[in-house]
Write a protein that holds these residues in place. Structure first.
Motif, PDB file in Angstrom:
ATOM      1  N   LEU A  66       1.228   7.251  17.697  1.00 47.46           N
ATOM      2  CA  LEU A  66      -0.210   7.521  17.650  1.00 47.46           C
ATOM      3  C   LEU A  66      -0.726   7.559  16.220  1.00 47.46           C
ATOM      4  O   LEU A  66      -1.807   7.033  15.925  1.00 47.46           O
ATOM      5  N   GLN A  67       0.052   8.154  15.316  1.00 44.90           N
ATOM      6  CA  GLN A  67      -0.351   8.191  13.913  1.00 44.90           C
ATOM      7  C   GLN A  67      -0.416   6.780  13.335  1.00 44.90           C
ATOM      8  O   GLN A  67      -1.330   6.449  12.575  1.00 44.90           O
ATOM      9  N   ARG A  68       0.554   5.928  13.697  1.00 41.21           N
ATOM     10  CA  ARG A  68       0.551   4.550  13.193  1.00 41.21           C
ATOM     11  C   ARG A  68      -0.621   3.756  13.752  1.00 41.21           C
ATOM     12  O   ARG A  68      -1.246   2.970  13.045  1.00 41.21           O
ATOM     13  N   PHE A  69      -0.940   3.958  15.027  1.00 37.64           N
ATOM     14  CA  PHE A  69      -2.121   3.303  15.604  1.00 37.64           C
ATOM     15  C   PHE A  69      -3.384   3.735  14.876  1.00 37.64           C
ATOM     16  O   PHE A  69      -4.223   2.911  14.524  1.00 37.64           O
ATOM     17  N   ALA A  70      -3.524   5.039  14.671  1.00 38.78           N
ATOM     18  CA  ALA A  70      -4.715   5.561  13.996  1.00 38.78           C
ATOM     19  C   ALA A  70      -4.843   4.982  12.590  1.00 38.78           C
ATOM     20  O   ALA A  70      -5.937   4.612  12.155  1.00 38.78           O
ATOM     21  N   GLU A  71      -3.732   4.897  11.875  1.00 37.94           N
ATOM     22  CA  GLU A  71      -3.757   4.356  10.511  1.00 37.94           C
ATOM     23  C   GLU A  71      -4.180   2.887  10.518  1.00 37.94           C
ATOM     24  O   GLU A  71      -4.995   2.453   9.711  1.00 37.94           O
ATOM     25  N   THR A  72      -3.661   2.129  11.463  1.00 34.17           N
ATOM     26  CA  THR A  72      -4.035   0.710  11.568  1.00 34.17           C
ATOM     27  C   THR A  72      -5.519   0.566  11.897  1.00 34.17           C
ATOM     28  O   THR A  72      -6.213  -0.282  11.316  1.00 34.17           O
ATOM     29  N   ILE A  73      -6.013   1.389  12.811  1.00 37.94           N
ATOM     30  CA  ILE A  73      -7.441   1.328  13.162  1.00 37.94           C
ATOM     31  C   ILE A  73      -8.308   1.681  11.967  1.00 37.94           C
ATOM     32  O   ILE A  73      -9.300   1.016  11.679  1.00 37.94           O
ATOM     33  N   ARG A  74      -7.915   2.740  11.230  1.00 37.50           N
ATOM     34  CA  ARG A  74      -8.691   3.120  10.030  1.00 37.50           C
ATOM     35  C   ARG A  74      -8.727   1.983   9.018  1.00 37.50           C
ATOM     36  O   ARG A  74      -9.787   1.675   8.461  1.00 37.50           O
ATOM     37  N   LYS A  75      -7.604   1.363   8.771  1.00 40.33           N
ATOM     38  CA  LYS A  75      -7.541   0.245   7.817  1.00 40.33           C
ATOM     39  C   LYS A  75      -8.401  -0.917   8.287  1.00 40.33           C
ATOM     40  O   LYS A  75      -9.089  -1.561   7.508  1.00 40.33           O
ATOM     41  N   THR A  76      -8.341  -1.194   9.585  1.00 39.70           N
ATOM     42  CA  THR A  76      -9.113  -2.299  10.152  1.00 39.70           C
ATOM     43  C   THR A  76     -10.601  -2.050  10.031  1.00 39.70           C
ATOM     44  O   THR A  76     -11.378  -2.972   9.747  1.00 39.70           O
ATOM     45  N   LEU A  77     -11.010  -0.791  10.206  1.00 34.21           N
ATOM     46  CA  LEU A  77     -12.425  -0.457  10.141  1.00 34.21           C
ATOM     47  C   LEU A  77     -12.891  -0.166   8.711  1.00 34.21           C
ATOM     48  O   LEU A  77     -14.049   0.191   8.504  1.00 34.21           O
ATOM     49  N   GLY A  78     -11.973  -0.268   7.764  1.00 35.20           N
ATOM     50  CA  GLY A  78     -12.343  -0.077   6.369  1.00 35.20           C
ATOM     51  C   GLY A  78     -12.399   1.391   5.947  1.00 35.20           C
ATOM     52  O   GLY A  78     -13.046   1.719   4.976  1.00 35.20           O
ATOM     53  N   GLY A  79     -11.735   2.247   6.662  1.00 41.39           N
ATOM     54  CA  GLY A  79     -11.791   3.673   6.327  1.00 41.39           C
ATOM     55  C   GLY A  79     -10.487   4.131   5.913  1.00 41.39           C
ATOM     56  O   GLY A  79      -9.922   4.915   5.437  1.00 41.39           O
TER      57      GLY A  79
END
Length: 79
Positions: A66-79
């Motif tokens: 879950l932490q890795r998914f969240a990190e990937t989503i943040r990077k993808t969204l520019g955050g």
């Protein structure tokens, strides 16, 4: 002996809607042997094997998923 390890099979992952599913299995024709080797934590594995051969690495990998998914989503969204 390596017998159980040699029975490993994997099905190609398939997408069904928004789900991706695949499978890995061991045992084949030696399933009666595979179940105690997998479940009994007191068995001796002289060549480096272990009980719960797939479960242990799977749980280790999913512990932080879950932490890795969240990190990937943040990077993808520019955050």
């Amino acid at each position: 002996t390596g017998l159980l390890l040699s029975t490993g099979t994997a099905a190609h992952a398939q997408r069904q809607g928004d789900m991706i599913e695949g499978s890995v299995s061991y045992g084949g024709g030696v399933a009666g042997y595979a179940i105690p080797v997998h479940e009994r934590t007191d068995m001796n594995h002289p060549r480096g094997g272990t009980h719960h051969f797939l479960s242990l690495p799977f749980y280790a990998a999913t512990a932080t998923m879950l932490q890795r998914f969240a990190e990937t989503i943040r990077k993808t969204l520019g955050g």
